[in-house]
Design a protein around this motif. Structure first.
Motif, PDB file in Angstrom:
ATOM      1  N   GLU A   1      91.766 -46.214  -7.242  1.00  0.00           N
ATOM      2  CA  GLU A   1      91.513 -44.818  -6.920  1.00  0.00           C
ATOM      3  C   GLU A   1      90.233 -44.709  -6.106  1.00  0.00           C
ATOM      4  O   GLU A   1      89.412 -45.632  -6.108  1.00  0.00           O
ATOM      5  CB  GLU A   1      91.446 -43.983  -8.201  1.00  0.00           C
ATOM      6  N   HIS A   2      90.068 -43.587  -5.448  1.00  0.00           N
ATOM      7  CA  HIS A   2      88.976 -43.445  -4.484  1.00  0.00           C
ATOM      8  C   HIS A   2      88.209 -42.144  -4.702  1.00  0.00           C
ATOM      9  O   HIS A   2      88.803 -41.095  -4.939  1.00  0.00           O
ATOM     10  CB  HIS A   2      89.546 -43.486  -3.055  1.00  0.00           C
ATOM     11  N   ALA A   3      86.885 -42.241  -4.639  1.00  0.00           N
ATOM     12  CA  ALA A   3      86.014 -41.066  -4.596  1.00  0.00           C
ATOM     13  C   ALA A   3      85.101 -41.262  -3.401  1.00  0.00           C
ATOM     14  O   ALA A   3      84.476 -42.310  -3.259  1.00  0.00           O
ATOM     15  CB  ALA A   3      85.198 -40.941  -5.880  1.00  0.00           C
ATOM     16  N   GLU A   4      85.029 -40.262  -2.524  1.00  0.00           N
ATOM     17  CA  GLU A   4      84.266 -40.447  -1.294  1.00  0.00           C
ATOM     18  C   GLU A   4      82.871 -39.832  -1.345  1.00  0.00           C
ATOM     19  O   GLU A   4      82.129 -39.918  -0.379  1.00  0.00           O
ATOM     20  CB  GLU A   4      85.031 -39.892  -0.095  1.00  0.00           C
ATOM     21  N   ASN A   5      82.506 -39.236  -2.486  1.00  0.00           N
ATOM     22  CA  ASN A   5      81.152 -38.702  -2.611  1.00  0.00           C
ATOM     23  C   ASN A   5      80.737 -38.634  -4.084  1.00  0.00           C
ATOM     24  O   ASN A   5      81.531 -38.947  -4.979  1.00  0.00           O
ATOM     25  CB  ASN A   5      81.047 -37.317  -1.950  1.00  0.00           C
TER      26      ASN A   5
ATOM     27  N   LYS B   1      85.732 -37.769 -11.571  1.00  0.00           N
ATOM     28  CA  LYS B   1      86.701 -38.767 -12.038  1.00  0.00           C
ATOM     29  C   LYS B   1      86.177 -39.517 -13.259  1.00  0.00           C
ATOM     30  O   LYS B   1      86.921 -39.765 -14.219  1.00  0.00           O
ATOM     31  CB  LYS B   1      87.037 -39.743 -10.911  1.00  0.00           C
ATOM     32  N   LEU B   2      84.905 -39.890 -13.228  1.00  0.00           N
ATOM     33  CA  LEU B   2      84.333 -40.642 -14.345  1.00  0.00           C
ATOM     34  C   LEU B   2      84.251 -39.815 -15.617  1.00  0.00           C
ATOM     35  O   LEU B   2      84.225 -40.358 -16.725  1.00  0.00           O
ATOM     36  CB  LEU B   2      82.941 -41.152 -13.970  1.00  0.00           C
ATOM     37  N   SER B   3      84.217 -38.498 -15.464  1.00  0.00           N
ATOM     38  CA  SER B   3      84.175 -37.611 -16.627  1.00  0.00           C
ATOM     39  C   SER B   3      85.546 -37.456 -17.272  1.00  0.00           C
ATOM     40  O   SER B   3      85.651 -37.090 -18.446  1.00  0.00           O
ATOM     41  CB  SER B   3      83.635 -36.235 -16.218  1.00  0.00           C
TER      42      SER B   3
END
Length: 227
Positions: free
Chosen positions: A28-32, A39-41
């Motif tokens: 999965e991807h998070a760009e900021n 997502k981590l929460s």
């Protein structure tokens, strides 16, 4: 493995996720910063690829968030070539390793595997529990020294159970670990039941003990003693 890549360079992120997905990892991807914390929460990951330079914050602040919330994911820092201070601070704050841009994707994969072995498998690529053995390098499983004919998802499910012995795992947690957070949009999680059922049947066919306990209303638990 379930991997979250925190990287604002879309081209690099796409290359990493495409390459790592070929090894059947859930990527999965998070760009900021904001997307990463969100997502981590909500979800759990085995490993996090963490770029230091982000458009709306510093990756080191995400690392601080990870450790403050006692998130057990392994962390691999992605750093610029000349950012020695960031590497040192990252390792001091609990990162497991770092890799410097530019890097070969095969090296990235090797470092992630090493982190996963250290964090989840006590540094070994073979995990053994009584008559069951899993080799995370060859993706082979045996029961009573006999080859266990299971799918890749069933292998990952069994590994997930073994790493989390005696813990109750909800169907939602199992689904997210094996298929990613897109499962939020599914009407039901009956496919988890089917995978667990198939895994139990195949282990029993080789005279293996049924360690998987159904915890009604909650999920499943892999018990360290026979049921």
């Amino acid at each position: 493995m379930k991997i979250l890549a925190v990287e604002d360079n879309k081209e690099l992120a796409a290359s990493m996720l495409e390459f790592l997905s070929q090894d059947n990892n859930i990527c999965e991807h998070a760009e900021n910063y904001e997307q990463a914390v969100d997502k981590l929460s909500q979800y759990t990951y085995d490993c996090i690829l963490l770029d230091i330079m982000l458009p709306d914050g510093n990756g080191l602040e995400i690392l601080k968030f990870i450790r403050t919330k006692n998130i057990s994911s392994g962390v691999l820092i992605i750093s610029a070539k000349d950012s020695l201070d960031d590497k040192i601070v990252g390792l001091e704050r609990g990162a497991d390793d770092y890799i410097t841009k530019p890097f070969h994707l095969s090296e990235l994969q090797a470092r992630l595997r090493a982190i996963y072995r250290r964090k989840q498998l006590n540094g070994d690529h073979v995990i053994t529990f009584n008559e069951i053995a899993l080799n995370t390098d060859t993706l082979e499983a045996t029961v009573n020294s006999k080859f266990l004919d299971i799918t890749r998802k069933e292998f990952e499910l069994l590994l997930y159970f073994l790493v989390n012995k005696n813990r109750v795992l909800s169907r939602q947690a199992i689904a997210e670990h094996l298929w990613g957070d897109y499962t939020d949009n599914l009407a039901n999680l009956d496919f988890v039941y089917q995978h667990v059922k198939n895994l139990r049947r195949k282990i029993s066919s080789l005279n293996g003990v049924d360690y998987i306990d159904t915890v009604y209303g909650l999920g499943y638990r892999f018990k360290s003693t026979a049921i």
